[in-house]
Design a protein around this motif. Structure first.
Motif, PDB file in Angstrom:
ATOM      1  N   ILE A 138       2.694  -0.077   3.335  1.00 39.70           N
ATOM      2  CA  ILE A 138       1.315  -0.557   3.519  1.00 39.70           C
ATOM      3  C   ILE A 138       0.191   0.365   3.632  1.00 39.70           C
ATOM      4  O   ILE A 138      -0.803   0.387   2.882  1.00 39.70           O
ATOM      5  N   ASP A 139       0.193   1.253   4.429  1.00 40.12           N
ATOM      6  CA  ASP A 139      -0.621   2.320   4.636  1.00 40.12           C
ATOM      7  C   ASP A 139      -0.884   3.049   3.640  1.00 40.12           C
ATOM      8  O   ASP A 139      -1.945   3.537   3.444  1.00 40.12           O
ATOM      9  N   ALA A 140       0.159   3.542   2.773  1.00 42.72           N
ATOM     10  CA  ALA A 140       0.110   4.420   1.711  1.00 42.72           C
ATOM     11  C   ALA A 140      -0.333   3.798   0.418  1.00 42.72           C
ATOM     12  O   ALA A 140      -1.288   4.259  -0.289  1.00 42.72           O
ATOM     13  N   PHE A 141      -0.351   2.526   0.441  1.00 40.40           N
ATOM     14  CA  PHE A 141      -0.996   1.433  -0.586  1.00 40.40           C
ATOM     15  C   PHE A 141      -2.665   1.621  -0.374  1.00 40.40           C
ATOM     16  O   PHE A 141      -3.355   1.645  -1.416  1.00 40.40           O
ATOM     17  N   VAL A 142      -2.783   1.280   0.834  1.00 35.88           N
ATOM     18  CA  VAL A 142      -4.364   1.282   1.027  1.00 35.88           C
ATOM     19  C   VAL A 142      -4.941   2.667   0.752  1.00 35.88           C
ATOM     20  O   VAL A 142      -6.158   2.519   0.234  1.00 35.88           O
ATOM     21  N   TYR A 169      -4.282   8.994  -8.617  1.00 42.39           N
ATOM     22  CA  TYR A 169      -4.692   8.917  -7.140  1.00 42.39           C
ATOM     23  C   TYR A 169      -3.614   8.441  -6.547  1.00 42.39           C
ATOM     24  O   TYR A 169      -2.804   7.517  -6.606  1.00 42.39           O
ATOM     25  N   ILE A 170      -3.432   9.341  -5.283  1.00 43.15           N
ATOM     26  CA  ILE A 170      -2.290   9.140  -4.480  1.00 43.15           C
ATOM     27  C   ILE A 170      -2.857   8.790  -3.063  1.00 43.15           C
ATOM     28  O   ILE A 170      -3.695   9.413  -2.349  1.00 43.15           O
ATOM     29  N   GLY A 171      -2.045   7.937  -2.536  1.00 41.88           N
ATOM     30  CA  GLY A 171      -2.117   7.755  -0.919  1.00 41.88           C
ATOM     31  C   GLY A 171      -0.763   8.188  -0.267  1.00 41.88           C
ATOM     32  O   GLY A 171       0.215   7.646  -0.826  1.00 41.88           O
ATOM     33  N   VAL A 172      -0.920   8.917   0.924  1.00 41.14           N
ATOM     34  CA  VAL A 172       0.192   9.358   1.387  1.00 41.14           C
ATOM     35  C   VAL A 172       0.399   9.022   2.912  1.00 41.14           C
ATOM     36  O   VAL A 172      -0.871   9.263   3.562  1.00 41.14           O
ATOM     37  N   ASP A 173       1.402   8.795   3.337  1.00 41.60           N
ATOM     38  CA  ASP A 173       1.533   8.411   4.768  1.00 41.60           C
ATOM     39  C   ASP A 173       2.943   9.114   5.330  1.00 41.60           C
ATOM     40  O   ASP A 173       3.898   9.138   4.630  1.00 41.60           O
ATOM     41  N   GLY A 174       2.688   9.586   6.529  1.00 34.76           N
ATOM     42  CA  GLY A 174       4.045  10.323   7.046  1.00 34.76           C
ATOM     43  C   GLY A 174       4.843   9.039   7.672  1.00 34.76           C
ATOM     44  O   GLY A 174       4.371   8.214   8.348  1.00 34.76           O
ATOM     45  N   CYS A 175       6.053   9.348   7.702  1.00 37.07           N
ATOM     46  CA  CYS A 175       7.109   8.578   8.421  1.00 37.07           C
ATOM     47  C   CYS A 175       8.239   9.363   8.689  1.00 37.07           C
ATOM     48  O   CYS A 175       8.205  10.547   8.435  1.00 37.07           O
ATOM     49  N   SER A 176       9.371   8.793   9.319  1.00 35.93           N
ATOM     50  CA  SER A 176      10.448   9.499   9.829  1.00 35.93           C
ATOM     51  C   SER A 176      11.198  10.336   8.927  1.00 35.93           C
ATOM     52  O   SER A 176      11.907  11.238   9.194  1.00 35.93           O
ATOM     53  N   ALA A 177      11.313   9.795   7.913  1.00 32.44           N
ATOM     54  CA  ALA A 177      12.103  10.494   6.698  1.00 32.44           C
ATOM     55  C   ALA A 177      11.229  11.542   5.818  1.00 32.44           C
ATOM     56  O   ALA A 177      11.718  12.120   4.903  1.00 32.44           O
TER      57      ALA A 177
END
Length: 248
Positions: free
Chosen positions: A202-206, A2-10
């Protein structure tokens, strides 16, 4: 998985949970690379980027409107207005603003333009490259997920206005679900050899915890669609946000 994904500058940070807890975190340059790494084992991939887009209207997406109501009065501004599809493919803010104004009766905010490239990347991937990924990759908003996991109560502290207090507030919410969250966040942050913000981790974890069975079944915003509005019937991408509550 189960994957949580957040966009970032990298690029894109992905946090991975199994049925028994945290597994791993990794950074990917693009959505295609992320999908290649996880599509064979991922049950769900929740991502903090708008998926279903309007074509020629600045009418609020029902999921955004519902999310703002859940997060009011403190965190509703974290739900940005979503541009129409043609706007996110423009190469400059000036051109995007012109396109948004031509296709709608509204304008384009700088914050919305700031995520336009990520929106376009995911839109292209789901509509043209991997349409079979629709349904596995689903849209979620971190603050809606925190709201749900915090007993239907929005977070108090702003990540930009009071970052230290906001960090520990969100850690406390996650710790009630995963007792090893501090160790897991520390390990994930240390292992990521790139410029990745604490907020992104933190956002990717939640999102990952929300995707996992640990937090119960997924629910969907909007709970009820406004009469006469089911999104764009010609668009295969759903306008929705998912969240989960430990209460079931």
């Amino acid at each position: 998985m189960y994957i949580g994904v957040d966009g970032c500058s990298a690029g894109w940070i992905a946090v991975q949970y199994g049925e028994d807890g945290y597994e791993d975190a990794a950074l990917y340059d693009d959505i295609g690379e992320l999908w290649a790494a996880h599509h064979e084992t991922a049950e769900r991939i929740l991502i903090d980027i708008p998926i279903g887009l309007r074509e020629d209207s600045n009418a609020k997406r029902p999921c955004d409107d519902a999310a703002r109501k859940k997060l009011s009065p403190n965190r509703h501004s974290s739900v940005f207005s979503v541009p129409v599809r043609a706007t996110v493919y423009e190469e400059s803010y000036e051109d995007a603003k012109e396109t948004q104004e031509r296709r709608t009766d509204g304008s384009l905010g700088v914050q919305s333009w700031g995520i336009a490239g990520k929106i376009a990347e995911l839109d292209t991937f789901l509509r043209e490259m991997e349409p079979d990924a629709v349904g596995t990759i689903r849209e979620a908003h971190p603050e809606v997920c925190f709201w749900a996991l915090n007993g239907d109560s929005a977070t108090k502290y702003s990540k930009t206005g009071q970052p230290a207090a906001a960090f520990w507030e969100r850690i406390e919410i996650l710790e009630a679900i995963d007792g090893a969250i501090v160790e897991n966040v520390r390990g994930a942050s240390t292992d990521l050899d790139a410029k990745v913000g604490t907020d992104d981790v933190i956002d990717a974890f939640v999102l990952a915890l929300t995707a996992s069975p640990i937090t119960g079944r997924l629910r969907t915003l909007p709970e009820e669609w406004p009469e006469g509005d089911r999104g764009d019937p010609t668009d295969e991408l759903p306008m929705e946000m998912v969240y989960a509550s430990q209460s079931g």
